[in-house]
Enzyme design. Sequence first.
Site, PDB file in Angstrom:
ATOM      1  N   GLU A   1      -9.878 -11.183  -7.292  1.00  0.00           N
ATOM      2  CA  GLU A   1      -8.486 -11.095  -6.826  1.00  0.00           C
ATOM      3  C   GLU A   1      -8.077 -12.298  -5.985  1.00  0.00           C
ATOM      4  O   GLU A   1      -6.975 -12.355  -5.462  1.00  0.00           O
ATOM      5  CB  GLU A   1      -8.217  -9.770  -6.107  1.00  0.00           C
ATOM      6  CG  GLU A   1      -9.257  -9.343  -5.114  1.00  0.00           C
ATOM      7  CD  GLU A   1      -8.997  -7.942  -4.562  1.00  0.00           C
ATOM      8  OE1 GLU A   1      -7.960  -7.325  -4.854  1.00  0.00           O
ATOM      9  OE2 GLU A   1      -9.860  -7.468  -3.811  1.00  0.00           O
TER      10      GLU A   1
ATOM     11  N   CYS B   1      -8.012  -3.653 -12.728  1.00  0.00           N
ATOM     12  CA  CYS B   1      -7.606  -2.453 -11.994  1.00  0.00           C
ATOM     13  C   CYS B   1      -6.327  -2.669 -11.185  1.00  0.00           C
ATOM     14  O   CYS B   1      -5.895  -1.791 -10.457  1.00  0.00           O
ATOM     15  CB  CYS B   1      -8.731  -1.955 -11.100  1.00  0.00           C
ATOM     16  SG  CYS B   1      -9.226  -3.164  -9.879  1.00  0.00           S
TER      17      CYS B   1
ATOM     18  N   HIS C   1       0.828  -1.201   0.000  1.00  0.00           N
ATOM     19  CA  HIS C   1       0.000   0.000   0.000  1.00  0.00           C
ATOM     20  C   HIS C   1       0.866   1.257   0.000  1.00  0.00           C
ATOM     21  O   HIS C   1       0.543   2.246  -0.651  1.00  0.00           O
ATOM     22  CB  HIS C   1      -0.909  -0.022   1.227  1.00  0.00           C
ATOM     23  CG  HIS C   1      -1.980   0.996   1.141  1.00  0.00           C
ATOM     24  ND1 HIS C   1      -2.957   0.951   0.176  1.00  0.00           N
ATOM     25  CD2 HIS C   1      -2.212   2.093   1.865  1.00  0.00           C
ATOM     26  CE1 HIS C   1      -3.747   1.982   0.337  1.00  0.00           C
ATOM     27  NE2 HIS C   1      -3.321   2.698   1.351  1.00  0.00           N
TER      28      HIS C   1
ATOM     29  N   ASN D   1      -3.011  -7.300  -8.346  1.00  0.00           N
ATOM     30  CA  ASN D   1      -2.033  -7.212  -7.244  1.00  0.00           C
ATOM     31  C   ASN D   1      -2.236  -8.370  -6.277  1.00  0.00           C
ATOM     32  O   ASN D   1      -1.294  -9.046  -5.875  1.00  0.00           O
ATOM     33  CB  ASN D   1      -2.183  -5.896  -6.477  1.00  0.00           C
ATOM     34  CG  ASN D   1      -2.085  -4.702  -7.384  1.00  0.00           C
ATOM     35  OD1 ASN D   1      -1.573  -4.819  -8.488  1.00  0.00           O
ATOM     36  ND2 ASN D   1      -2.595  -3.563  -6.950  1.00  0.00           N
ATOM     37  N   ASP D   2      -3.502  -8.553  -5.905  1.00  0.00           N
ATOM     38  CA  ASP D   2      -3.786  -9.665  -4.997  1.00  0.00           C
ATOM     39  C   ASP D   2      -3.881 -10.981  -5.742  1.00  0.00           C
ATOM     40  O   ASP D   2      -3.465 -12.016  -5.223  1.00  0.00           O
ATOM     41  CB  ASP D   2      -5.089  -9.383  -4.230  1.00  0.00           C
ATOM     42  CG  ASP D   2      -4.834  -8.458  -3.066  1.00  0.00           C
ATOM     43  OD1 ASP D   2      -3.878  -8.714  -2.312  1.00  0.00           O
ATOM     44  OD2 ASP D   2      -5.553  -7.455  -2.915  1.00  0.00           O
TER      45      ASP D   2
HETATM   46  C1  PEP Z   1      -5.526  -5.442  -6.564  1.00  0.00           C
HETATM   47  O1  PEP Z   1      -5.423  -6.267  -5.654  1.00  0.00           O
HETATM   48  O2  PEP Z   1      -5.085  -5.635  -7.723  1.00  0.00           O
HETATM   49  C2  PEP Z   1      -6.166  -4.146  -6.328  1.00  0.00           C
HETATM   50  C3  PEP Z   1      -6.400  -3.307  -7.312  1.00  0.00           C
HETATM   51  O3  PEP Z   1      -6.492  -3.851  -5.046  1.00  0.00           O
HETATM   52  P1  PEP Z   1      -5.425  -3.341  -3.964  1.00  0.00           P
HETATM   53  O4  PEP Z   1      -4.121  -3.145  -4.631  1.00  0.00           O
HETATM   54  O5  PEP Z   1      -5.989  -2.102  -3.395  1.00  0.00           O
HETATM   55  O6  PEP Z   1      -5.428  -4.496  -3.005  1.00  0.00           O
HETATM   56 MG    MG Z   2      -6.588  -6.021  -3.896  1.00  0.00          MG
END
Ligand code: PEP
Ligand code: MG
Length: 576
Positions: free
Chosen positions: A439, A510, A195, A462-463
């Site tokens: 995710e 995203c 984050h 990302n996750d």
């Molecule tokens: C992701 O996990 O790709 C995502 C967009 O959410 P975050 O990065 O906020 O966990």
């Molecule tokens: Mg995420």
Amino acid sequence: MTLSLHGTGVSRGIAIGRAHVIERGRLDIPEYHIDKGQTAAETRRLVDAVSQAKQQLRAIRTHIPAAAAPDIAPFIDTHLLMLDDAVLTQEPQRLIEAAGYNAEWALQLQRDALVHVFDEMEDPYLRTRKNDIDHVVNRIQRILLKQKPLRHEEPDSRLSGYVLIADDLTPADTVLMQHHGIVAFVTEYGGPTSHTAILARSLIIPALVGLHEAGRYVREDDRVIVDGNAGVILVDPDEHSLRYYRQRQQQDKDYYAGLMRLKEAPATTLDQVPVRLQANVELPQDFEIAREVGAAGVGLYRTEFLYMNREAPPQEEEHYDTYLSVLDTLAGLPLTIRTMDLGADKQANGRRQGAAAQANPALGLRAVRLCLKQPAMFRTQLRAILRASAHGNVRLMIPMLSNMQETWQVLELVDETKAALRAQGIDFDADIPVGAMIEVPAAAVCADIFAGQLDFLSIGTNDLIQYTLAIDRVDDEVSYLYEPLHPAVLRLIRMTLDAGAKAGIPVAMCGEMAGDSKFTQLLLGLGLREFSVHPAYLLEVKKNILESRLDRLTAAADAALLAASAVEIEKLLEEL
Ligand code: PEP
Ligand code: MG
């Protein structure tokens, strides 16, 4: 002599400046015994240090400029209250008097005891409060050890143009960075999708993470060059390097000025296939930037920021007012509000280490799991989002769903909230689209089932990468294994896109992968037609879209899905 240190570049660009090193975590706490006759003086030393800590915080508080983010003051107030709390200061005094411990050690023992109590707490929000204890104790111990106050916490420090070097950053540090005009940052811990990294990208400054021992090699006021593209920092650079990097800075500037010319161009491939290019947004200023680069809307509004650096979670009116002001900035563009995704790498307060209370925070109570466990807090946000939907084009997006029970529970809560608003005569969009982030690998594999129940999907790579490859996204020791091009990741993406197409619902992406221009063509080939990316990367992705021809890319993506390894896929991409 020039020293070059390597980490992971998480935000591109070149910065040249002096270093400001935050050495919060590296205090050596001495342990020794006080003679019986000296314990009163030792207690006084502690009491004086606590009162000095209060003075420091009050000074910071009075100097907060009006334009600073509204959450700095409550963050400081929390710490002031803790300094007044007997729980923190009385037991160390007793330890000094009864056991003859020195003040630093007595305080450390009480810190450990309190942290243990917090670790045992059921409530994950309260559990994160232990970071505050660490910050407050650290402040007192610095005073006891006669260390200088942290320079970036002094509102009057002249740090404009500086590069911040730290073990890790708190959300408050990130805000203070903005306040001071810091031009780049380097942390010892953290991975590229932590984050901290995402938040810092919002500031559009070069950044590196995972640069172990940075604080050991860089001294305060050293001249440094940060190369966010290569993940390198040069300490005490020679004239030749300085000239080279100044030139690169100018080239970057020219390149981005050129990209701005694409702002108005429709995002269409060479074979006339339209692509939706939306923005990921987090900090208030991101919305403005999203508009400046011509985003078609917001595909991911991370609302966690609203919950950070404060004592209690935001109330309905605060959510509502924030969403209305965002809609106002967006002037009619669609806004996808993701419900709160706290936990794991996104703690409400303090440092990343706070997550260590759970054995596996990324697999623990986070995001929608936390919301369903605390339905009152979740309802507050749902009510505000629904109310805001009466005033603009709002979509509701749920993070981290892993099964249909959770999905039905969420849909039921949304229906209940709508019924309550209706009964109160409060307006909302009865047809507000409700979607899920895909995710968790289980959700990707079952994307067809999710697609049958929801209005849209958005792939959170990302996750998804973290969970598919079993790589902690914030652990820099394993970040070399964090591989978006792993065939398993690509297959899950394809499954999700196919499921959406079959159900006739839109599927966006995203995660950070969507914003990395290296992957644009592959993603187009896999069938992605909606990208949501950080505004800073949007025009570069658009440039790639404008130069792409889909027929070729579809064949290449099919080949990639059959490849045995990421290396093979990389080669395929190079040939494109
Ligand atoms: C992701 O996990 O790709 C995502 C967009 O959410 P975050 O990065 O906020 O966990
Ligand atoms: Mg995420």
